[in-house]
Write an enzyme that holds these catalytic residues in place. Structure first.
Site, PDB file in Angstrom:
ATOM      1  N   SER A 190       0.824  -1.213   0.000  1.00 44.74           N
ATOM      2  CA  SER A 190       0.000   0.000   0.000  1.00 44.74           C
ATOM      3  C   SER A 190       0.859   1.265   0.000  1.00 44.74           C
ATOM      4  O   SER A 190       1.834   1.375   0.748  1.00 44.74           O
ATOM      5  CB  SER A 190      -0.910   0.015   1.232  1.00 44.74           C
ATOM      6  OG  SER A 190      -1.532   1.277   1.380  1.00 44.74           O
ATOM      7  N   ASP A 253       2.490  -2.202 -11.165  1.00 50.14           N
ATOM      8  CA  ASP A 253       3.921  -2.064 -10.894  1.00 50.14           C
ATOM      9  C   ASP A 253       4.357  -2.940  -9.728  1.00 50.14           C
ATOM     10  O   ASP A 253       5.514  -3.350  -9.645  1.00 50.14           O
ATOM     11  CB  ASP A 253       4.267  -0.603 -10.581  1.00 50.14           C
ATOM     12  CG  ASP A 253       4.064   0.301 -11.791  1.00 50.14           C
ATOM     13  OD1 ASP A 253       3.694  -0.209 -12.858  1.00 50.14           O
ATOM     14  OD2 ASP A 253       4.276   1.519 -11.656  1.00 50.14           O
ATOM     15  N   GLU A 256       4.978  -8.105  -8.437  1.00 52.96           N
ATOM     16  CA  GLU A 256       5.825  -9.110  -7.784  1.00 52.96           C
ATOM     17  C   GLU A 256       5.436  -9.347  -6.331  1.00 52.96           C
ATOM     18  O   GLU A 256       5.773 -10.395  -5.768  1.00 52.96           O
ATOM     19  CB  GLU A 256       7.281  -8.655  -7.804  1.00 52.96           C
ATOM     20  CG  GLU A 256       7.874  -8.461  -9.163  1.00 52.96           C
ATOM     21  CD  GLU A 256       9.212  -7.762  -9.063  1.00 52.96           C
ATOM     22  OE1 GLU A 256      10.242  -8.470  -9.089  1.00 52.96           O
ATOM     23  OE2 GLU A 256       9.230  -6.529  -8.931  1.00 52.96           O
ATOM     24  N   PHE A 257       4.755  -8.402  -5.709  1.00 51.20           N
ATOM     25  CA  PHE A 257       4.544  -8.467  -4.262  1.00 51.20           C
ATOM     26  C   PHE A 257       3.082  -8.290  -3.836  1.00 51.20           C
ATOM     27  O   PHE A 257       2.731  -8.662  -2.717  1.00 51.20           O
ATOM     28  CB  PHE A 257       5.385  -7.384  -3.567  1.00 51.20           C
ATOM     29  CG  PHE A 257       6.815  -7.347  -4.023  1.00 51.20           C
ATOM     30  CD1 PHE A 257       7.683  -8.387  -3.717  1.00 51.20           C
ATOM     31  CD2 PHE A 257       7.296  -6.290  -4.776  1.00 51.20           C
ATOM     32  CE1 PHE A 257       9.002  -8.363  -4.146  1.00 51.20           C
ATOM     33  CE2 PHE A 257       8.612  -6.260  -5.206  1.00 51.20           C
ATOM     34  CZ  PHE A 257       9.473  -7.295  -4.896  1.00 51.20           C
ATOM     35  N   SER A 269      -5.328  -1.238 -11.072  1.00 58.46           N
ATOM     36  CA  SER A 269      -5.166  -1.224 -12.524  1.00 58.46           C
ATOM     37  C   SER A 269      -3.782  -1.742 -12.849  1.00 58.46           C
ATOM     38  O   SER A 269      -2.841  -1.552 -12.076  1.00 58.46           O
ATOM     39  CB  SER A 269      -5.332   0.198 -13.070  1.00 58.46           C
ATOM     40  OG  SER A 269      -5.131   0.246 -14.474  1.00 58.46           O
ATOM     41  N   GLU A 318     -11.135  -1.215   0.620  1.00 54.99           N
ATOM     42  CA  GLU A 318      -9.867  -0.989   1.322  1.00 54.99           C
ATOM     43  C   GLU A 318      -9.820  -1.534   2.747  1.00 54.99           C
ATOM     44  O   GLU A 318      -9.260  -0.938   3.657  1.00 54.99           O
ATOM     45  CB  GLU A 318      -9.530   0.507   1.324  1.00 54.99           C
ATOM     46  CG  GLU A 318      -9.385   1.081  -0.076  1.00 54.99           C
ATOM     47  CD  GLU A 318      -8.842   2.490  -0.098  1.00 54.99           C
ATOM     48  OE1 GLU A 318      -8.177   2.901   0.878  1.00 54.99           O
ATOM     49  OE2 GLU A 318      -9.073   3.195  -1.091  1.00 54.99           O
ATOM     50  N   TYR A 528       0.905   9.570 -14.107  1.00 52.71           N
ATOM     51  CA  TYR A 528       1.743   9.215 -12.955  1.00 52.71           C
ATOM     52  C   TYR A 528       2.796  10.307 -12.778  1.00 52.71           C
ATOM     53  O   TYR A 528       3.504  10.642 -13.712  1.00 52.71           O
ATOM     54  CB  TYR A 528       2.459   7.898 -13.255  1.00 52.71           C
ATOM     55  CG  TYR A 528       2.356   6.843 -12.187  1.00 52.71           C
ATOM     56  CD1 TYR A 528       2.981   7.016 -10.956  1.00 52.71           C
ATOM     57  CD2 TYR A 528       1.685   5.652 -12.426  1.00 52.71           C
ATOM     58  CE1 TYR A 528       2.921   6.021  -9.990  1.00 52.71           C
ATOM     59  CE2 TYR A 528       1.610   4.659 -11.468  1.00 52.71           C
ATOM     60  CZ  TYR A 528       2.229   4.848 -10.250  1.00 52.71           C
ATOM     61  OH  TYR A 528       2.166   3.873  -9.298  1.00 52.71           O
TER      62      TYR A 528
END
Length: 611
Positions: A190, A253, A256-257, A269, A318, A528
């Site tokens: 997060s 992005d 991986e985690f 997204s 959330e 971004y």
């Protein structure tokens, strides 16, 4: 119900459908149960992966072999950093503390009656200080800065690892009976303060770690669906689906985690949303446990008209209403052809016009992203050294052609990176059409290698912040969505606002402020922003940073942008929620919260919930 019995029941309900075997429980997982064994406890990513100064050659390098730039020297990066932030990489100013001792971590608050009943469930748990600390934070700048300097005022009191939906059901029932707070913990990635414990919470806090709920329970190729437990990590999900020749195509992005449940809870997204959709487009059915019971539909149909869609209460909730436990997600065959590309434009504005035209013509590259000049220059600084004389010569010739023959200004030019997926015929046809459109806006094809490198760098950029903090540089990113006719104005306004704010706070050197357009829609785009500044001499870097980001967020909203595109609200952006969805809209959300969780068991303080 044991997991194996539940799978058998599911299969009986699906008689007549094509159902594959579930993934074996001993299948290798990328992230271990105690994640601090593999991941940094006070920074981003893997322990063996980081930017560092190679003293032998006096250049920055990236360690480890997990990424394409691993174990390579980055010959342009040191000079870029030193020139941009006026620092000397030979002088580490703020080394991170090696560890936080157990005695410095807040003692756990234990509800004895809860523990007495909970232990009868036979579910794994830990009150170890380091287990609790690791799950006390996400990855906002503030949280990582605190870990480098001191410790949190409040951390979870116990970590619990449910193994399946029924374990979660029992945990939530027990916690509700004894008025114990729960904060769901998925991948821990997060960037909105979503898993940080509210400092005022006096009740016992459970960190409900879903990492052991990581199975694919079934795959149905007839319906192009899979039932997956919510704790599975993105890269594990894709690897296991690949055994069936399938994928979700969801690549944020943090792929991986981050976890499937986290994607649902934050309305995530991914970079390839053009083909595969955002998480709300992939979701067929979701199961969630609340203090009032389970939430789920009674069928898994493609669409249903049954009043307001209850999935919309779960998507983006959330962790304030309950725990997502199982998701039926849409899957697709792995594409036969994957091809990268890149296009250089003379400046940012024609690049934006190009993106809009690609959308207007309904073309669907899996990913198409435009970087501004600052980010283009930054990306070039991350280019590894070339071991080939031919490659070096070709790079020089490309630069010469673009700047000397075509007349592009190196201080204005921008680049679009492309990823195209499908059949070879479709990919080749798509590439030709995109290059043709680009030419109308002054764009030049810049090759597959640049596109591939730009796409892969997305996964390593987050590691740079840890290096910067050692030298007194704060860096962060945030995103928004905006209508097409306001993209260029918003980008310009926000970067200008960041520079003005940095100056007004008495920071000696200009900030680095850049942006990229990452996702395109019919009516607008996701933008971004990345920004950084040197904080040496600043008395309170965290407060200064938060003040600057708040001003930038105000500028985003004033320029027609959104509170967020895919990172959610958390605690970081909740101040803007009423003006985003109206006071009446907030009241509607609160009414749902009060109905399903009147005791505020899910007390992470995100969204509208009062801290």
């Amino acid at each position: 119900m044991p997991v194996k019995d539940r799978i058998a029941t599911i299969k009986r309900h699906l008689s007549g459908s094509q159902v594959e075997n579930e993934i074996s429980e001993d299948s290798k997982r990328t992230i271990p149960k105690r994640r601090q064994e593999l991941l940094k406890w006070n920074g981003w990513g893997y322990k063996d992966s980081r930017f560092h100064l190679n003293n032998k050659v006096n250049q920055v390098a990236f360690s480890g072999d997990r990424y394409p730039i691993g174990n390579k020297i980055l010959p342009n990066f040191k000079s870029w950093v030193e020139n941009t932030f006026a620092i000397d990489l030979l002088k580490v100013h703020f080394p991170a503390q090696a560890e936080i001792k157990d005695e410095d971590i807040p003692k756990p608050i234990i509800n004895d009656k809860f523990m007495e009943d909970f232990k009868q469930l036979g579910i794994d748990y830990s009150v170890d200080s380091q287990d609790r600390l690791f799950r006390a934070h996400g990855h906002t700048m503030r949280e990582i800065f605190i870990l480098r300097e001191s410790v949190f005022e409040r951390v979870p009191d116990i970590v619990i690892w449910p193994r399946c939906h029924d374990d979660v059901l029992n945990i939530v029932q027990c916690a509700t009976e004894h008025n114990v707070a729960i904060i769901p913990f998925g991948g821990g990635t997060s960037v909105s303060g979503g898993v940080e414990c509210p400092a005022h919470e006096k009740r016992m806090i459970i960190s409900l770690d879903t990492s052991q709920m990581n199975r694919i329970l079934w795959v149905n190729k007839d319906n192009n669906t899979a039932l997956v437990e919510a704790g599975i990590i993105g890269q594990d999900l894709e690897r296991e689906l690949a055994k069936f020749g399938l994928c979700t195509g969801h690549e944020p992005d943090s792929y991986e985690f981050s976890s499937l449940g986290g994607w649902v809870a934050t309305r995530a997204s991914g970079m390839k949303k053009n083909i595969y959709g955002n998480i709300e487009d992939m979701l067929v059915h979701v199961r969630m446990v609340t203090p009032s019971g389970e939430v789920q539909k009674n069928c898994q149909v493609p669409r249903i008209s049954s009043g307001p869609d209850i999935h919309q209460f779960i998507l983006g909730s959330e962790g304030t209403l309950g725990v997502v436990t199982e998701v039926i997600i849409r899957v697709r065959p792995i594409p036969a052809c994957v091809k990268y590309g890149s296009i250089v434009f003379p400046s940012f504005e024609p690049g934006v016009a190009f993106l809009r035209e690609v959308v207007r013509q309904q073309l669907k590259p899996a990913s198409i992203r435009l970087m501004d000049n600052e980010q283009f220059t930054f990306g070039h600084a991350l280019k590894p050294e070339s071991t080939s004389l031919v490659a070096s010569v070709m790079d020089y010739l490309k630069k010469f052609y673009v700047t000397q023959i075509k007349g592009f200004d190196i201080h204005k030019m921008c680049v679009v990176t492309l990823l195209m997926e499908g059949t070879k015929e479709d990919v080749d046809a798509l590439e030709r059409r995109i290059i043709s459109i680009a030419a109308k806006f002054g764009g030049l094809a810049a090759g597959e290698d640049n596109g591939k490198r730009g796409y892969m760098l997305t996964f390593v950029i987050a590691y740079i912040r840890d290096l910067g903090l050692e030298y007194g540089v704060v860096s962060e990113s945030f995103e928004t969505s905006v209508p097409w006719d306001r993209v260029t104005d918003l980008c310009r306004n926000v970067k200008d606002r960041i520079h003005r704010e940095v100056h007004s706070h008495g920071i000696q050197y200009p900030a680095f402020a850049s942006c990229r357009v990452t996702q395109s829609y019919d009516v607008g785009a996701c933008v971004y922003f990345y920004f950084a500044f040197g904080y040496i001499g600043v008395s309170d870097p965290v407060h200064t940073y938060e003040s600057i980001e708040t001003a930038a967020r105000d500028e985003i909203i004033a320029s027609g942008g959104s509170i967020s595109h895919h990172h959610g609200v958390g605690k970081l952006r909740k101040r803007w929620l009423p003006q985003t969805i109206s006071n009446t809209g907030v009241q509607m959300l609160k009414a749902v919260k009060d109905s399903v969780d009147p005791l505020n068991i899910f007390a992470n303080g995100n969204l509208f919930v009062t801290d």
